[in-house]
Design an enzyme around this catalytic site. Structure first.
Site, PDB file in Angstrom:
ATOM      1  N   HIS A 221       1.049  -1.127   0.133  1.00 22.21           N
ATOM      2  CA  HIS A 221      -0.140   0.058   0.009  1.00 22.21           C
ATOM      3  C   HIS A 221       0.620   1.457  -0.050  1.00 22.21           C
ATOM      4  O   HIS A 221       0.391   2.312  -0.304  1.00 22.21           O
ATOM      5  CB  HIS A 221      -1.031   0.125   1.285  1.00 22.21           C
ATOM      6  CG  HIS A 221      -0.293   0.333   2.458  1.00 22.21           C
ATOM      7  ND1 HIS A 221       0.129  -0.654   3.419  1.00 22.21           N
ATOM      8  CD2 HIS A 221      -0.025   1.470   3.196  1.00 22.21           C
ATOM      9  CE1 HIS A 221       0.666  -0.312   4.551  1.00 22.21           C
ATOM     10  NE2 HIS A 221       0.282   1.105   4.509  1.00 22.21           N
ATOM     11  N   ASP A 252      -0.413  -7.297   0.839  1.00 24.38           N
ATOM     12  CA  ASP A 252       0.112  -5.851   1.301  1.00 24.38           C
ATOM     13  C   ASP A 252       1.951  -6.002   0.844  1.00 24.38           C
ATOM     14  O   ASP A 252       2.560  -5.734   1.809  1.00 24.38           O
ATOM     15  CB  ASP A 252      -0.071  -5.727   2.452  1.00 24.38           C
ATOM     16  CG  ASP A 252       0.332  -4.040   2.544  1.00 24.38           C
ATOM     17  OD1 ASP A 252       0.115  -3.328   1.513  1.00 24.38           O
ATOM     18  OD2 ASP A 252       0.175  -3.560   3.728  1.00 24.38           O
ATOM     19  N   SER A 340       4.033   2.127   8.229  1.00 26.66           N
ATOM     20  CA  SER A 340       4.147   1.380   7.252  1.00 26.66           C
ATOM     21  C   SER A 340       5.298   1.031   6.495  1.00 26.66           C
ATOM     22  O   SER A 340       5.946   2.058   6.048  1.00 26.66           O
ATOM     23  CB  SER A 340       2.668   1.596   6.196  1.00 26.66           C
ATOM     24  OG  SER A 340       1.851   1.534   6.839  1.00 26.66           O
TER      25      SER A 340
END
Length: 391
Positions: A221, A252, A340
């Protein structure tokens, strides 16, 4: 001079530090990295000698289990309990005897890993047909011998249908209510370590393909639109592939090709908490193993691996559609928005990159802050893209 980018370990966004290439490639001494021992000792509240002993015992038990599996012993999943023992599900009494003889702890599970994985796969299939809004995550919990389903809102029709199917499996499934919605952990803030299109993420691990091309392995992402990636205001990579798409059935993971003259160091930074951790491989840590992550928001935090092959439903804080993501690891490592893509590590073995966590989670600033997070296992990403981890 070539730029070397340091991937900060343990969840969230990784901070990058410019280093000479020669330094990034220098060899490390055999045995456990001192910085890793310091970090583990701090998180456990024990001495460095005790931390080293814990890692030794975990490694010995993992080797014993691997030997049993090579010999065809009837095992059906294993996990470390809170005392550090590797508990192994035994298919039958004979297998239990072999497990005990190998110095491990046998257990006769009502369900076992194989049966629970079938239940979980069925739930995945339902979610991929229709996203169960309000159902946040589901994964196999070997310790409780159940598939655990986490729910924030069970009022919607899709959630009710999903939970009805889940409950049809009886005590093989446990539903946990009142858990916060999950979200991927890139944040909209200008000007920080790894930036792209006005967003922030952390740097993950460096790897190379069969032709020697250097890539960054990251959370999918973070590079959904295959952007140019910048460090300290300077371009260093370009997104080239992602398996994440908002509102679609996703995995992901993604990769970015490094620009000529840039590289990613084979050490994980700990934000001043414990030096730098040399990366020596990507062997997957068992459930219950100690794990740490490094990221720009929560920096260096540690916890334990809780499960693998978890499926989550991520909500979009900007009001976009929910996204079902499969194949994640779950942990008790605390992360926040902006973490992330960052690196998880267990001992000296790279484990994965931060994917997401509870939207409202706030870590307390300590190494072992209570919390939870999901990460993309690195070994799956390396296998999918045909890559070799840089060590």
């Amino acid at each position: 001079m070539r730029n070397a980018l340091v991937a900060a370990a343990t969840g969230t966004l990784l901070s990058l530090t410019a280093l000479p290439t020669a330094q990034a490639a220098q060899e490390t001494a055999p045995g456990y990295d001192r910085a890793m021992l310091q970090a583990l000792a701090t998180s456990l509240g024990v001495s460095e000698d005790a931390a080293a002993g814990r890692l030794d015992r975990q490694a010995e038990q993992q080797d014993a289990l691997a030997g049993l599996e090579r010999q065809g012993a009837g095992t059906d999943g294993a996990f470390f309990d809170t005392s550090g023992r590797l508990v192994v599900n035994a298919a039958d009494a004979k297998a239990g005897q072999r497990i005990e003889k190998a110095g491990l702890t046998p257990r006769s599970a009502e369900h076992g890993r194989a049966a629970l994985e079938r239940v979980k796969a069925e739930l995945d299939g339902l979610a991929l047909k229709k996203t169960p809004e309000g159902v946040n995550a589901w994964s196999v919990d070997l310790a409780s011998d159940q598939v655990v389903v986490k729910v924030s809102d069970a009022a919607g029709a899709s959630a009710k249908s999903f939970l009805k199917a889940a409950r049809s499996h009886g005590d093989a499934v446990r539903v946990v209510r009142d858990t916060p919605e999950l979200t991927t952990q890139a944040v909209v803030t200008p000007g920080d370590e790894m930036t792209f299109d006005g967003f922030l993420c952390s740097v993950g691990y460096g790897a190379q393909d069969s032709s020697g091309k250097q890539v960054l392995v990251t959370a999918g992402h973070c590079i959904e639109n295959l952007p140019v990636l910048n460090y300290d205001g300077q371009r260093f990579a370009q997104g080239t592939d992602t398996r994440f798409a908002l509102g679609s059935d996703s995995v992901d993971m993604g990769i970015a090709t490094l620009d000529e003259g840039s590289s990613i160091a084979t050490e994980v930074g700990t934000w001043g908490r414990a030096g730098k951790i040399a990366v020596e491989g990507s062997e997957r840590a068992p459930v219950g193993a100690d794990i740490c992550k490094s990221g720009r928001t929560t920096q260096w935090t540690c916890g334990k691996v809780e499960s693998y092959d978890a499926t989550v439903t991520y909500s979009d804080p900007d009001g976009g559609p929910d996204t079902v993501v499969t194949g994640l690891g779950s942990s008790s490592v605390c992360t926040e928005g902006g973490d992330s893509g960052g690196a998880y590590i267990s001992g000296t073995q790279a484990q994965g990159m931060t994917s997401g966590g509870p939207f409202t989670q706030s870590c307390d600033g300590s190494v072992n802050s209570p919390g939870s997070s999901y990460f993309q296992p690195l070994d799956d990403a390396l296998a999918h893209y045909g890559l070799t981890l840089n060590t």
